[in-house]
Enzyme design. Structure first.
Site, PDB file in Angstrom:
ATOM      1  N   GLU A 216       0.856  -1.197   0.000  1.00 26.34           N
ATOM      2  CA  GLU A 216       0.000   0.000   0.000  1.00 26.34           C
ATOM      3  C   GLU A 216       0.890   1.246   0.000  1.00 26.34           C
ATOM      4  O   GLU A 216       1.891   1.304   0.692  1.00 26.34           O
ATOM      5  CB  GLU A 216      -0.875  -0.016   1.265  1.00 26.34           C
TER       6      GLU A 216
ATOM      7  N   LYS B 193      -9.762   1.848  -2.541  1.00 28.52           N
ATOM      8  CA  LYS B 193     -10.056   1.375  -1.173  1.00 28.52           C
ATOM      9  C   LYS B 193     -11.476   1.783  -0.780  1.00 28.52           C
ATOM     10  O   LYS B 193     -11.827   2.970  -0.852  1.00 28.52           O
ATOM     11  CB  LYS B 193      -9.034   1.999  -0.233  1.00 28.52           C
TER      12      LYS B 193
ATOM     13  N   CYS C  77      -5.718  -3.007   2.539  1.00 32.07           N
ATOM     14  CA  CYS C  77      -5.491  -2.876   3.981  1.00 32.07           C
ATOM     15  C   CYS C  77      -6.753  -2.979   4.835  1.00 32.07           C
ATOM     16  O   CYS C  77      -7.261  -4.073   5.045  1.00 32.07           O
ATOM     17  CB  CYS C  77      -4.729  -1.585   4.256  1.00 32.07           C
TER      18      CYS C  77
END
Ligand SMILES: O=C(O)CCC(=O)C(=O)O
Length: 285
Positions: A42, A116, A157
């Protein structure tokens, strides 16, 4: 059929061009070891800080980092998950920055991009506080990429903490889930390994998480410990906290074997409960 995958746990600095050079040398090293699917962490081109996201943001397809990723995938004939980068994009509500993972095929074509969907807005007493929503917009797609081996889910994440998202990818056919990520030294020791193993065991998929190396000079101390877990929950490879490349051989037959012997997906009681999916997985380009 099995193939070799690699995760480049790179140390991210405050220089975008240095980060790109570092990524290039680590990817070339992984290619020289036979890796055909390579995953970066990331925010691999940018320090993980709200103050840096706007300065490092770039657009697709002309940004320096995304061009580098496309070209590197093509030159080395690999599938390349470009970790994530701050992506600047025009949207219905104006220009926004997203935490975006670009996934390229061996011809250098973008297969999918994942923005995300769960922003990391947390405040842990005596630990870490972070508010991605101060600078970032959130994506609204469940992302599954078609590859020559199998369908592959892509998440970033904090997304891994939402079992419904992972399950939705699996119900759309994913046999592997790739997660560029940057846990920290508060939540990492507590939740990183158990979450990744649980997602693998629940869904009977390979789960591969790519972290940056820990940089004690940075404001945000990444946990490291990039991990490759198989559908039985076995750890195939794990990094330490420093810069390194980890490798594993992926045998997709194992997904079918585990699902055949322990048919969790078939044993779901969809007459009692059901996952409702509002977003269509989309090859966003
Ligand atoms: O979920 C966590 O504990 C860490 C998440 C995170 O660092 C992120 O989403 O970037």
């Amino acid at each position: 059929m099995s193939f070799k995958t690699a995760v480049c746990q790179m140390l991210v600095s405050h220089s975008k061009s240095d980060n790109i050079s570092k990524a290039k040398s680590m990817i070339e090293e992984a290619v020289s070891q036979g890796a055909e699917l390579i995953i970066m962490p990331e925010m691999f081109n940018c320090p993980y800080e709200n103050t840096s996201f706007p300065d490092f943001a770039e657009s697709y397809p002309d940004g320096e980092t995304v061009k580098f990723l496309a070209q590197t995938a093509k030159e080395n004939k690999i599938y390349l998950v470009g970790g994530s980068v701050p992506e600047s994009a025009e949207t219905e509500s104006g220009r926004q920055i997203f935490n975006t993972s670009f996934f390229f095929d061996p011809q250098g074509q973008l297969i999918v991009r994942h923005r995300k969907v769960h922003l990391f807005d947390i405040d842990i007493e005596g630990g870490i506080s972070f508010r991605e929503s101060d600078t970032l917009g959130r994506g609204d797609q469940i992302t599954v990429a078609g590859t020559k081996w199998c369908d592959i889910g892509l998440a970033i994440c904090y997304d891994m903490r939402f079992p419904e998202l992972m399950r939705a990818m699996v119900l759309k056919g994913a046999k592997m889930i790739l997660i560029p990520a940057a846990f920290n030294t508060t939540t990492g020791p507590a939740h990183w390994e158990i979450t990744l193993k649980t997602r693998a065991v629940d869904n009977q998929t390979f789960v591969i998480a790519a972290s940056p190396a820990r940089n004690l000079e940075a404001a945000y101390h990444a946990y490291g410990h990039s991990l490759i877990v198989d559908p039985w929950g076995e750890i195939l490879a794990e990094a330490g906290t420093g810069e390194e490349i980890i490798y594993a051989s992926i045998d997709l037959e194992l997904v079918d074997r585990v699902r055949r012997q322990l048919p969790l997906l078939r044993h779901r009681r969809t007459d009692l409960y059901r996952l409702e999916v509002n977003s269509q997985p989309m090859a966003q380009k």
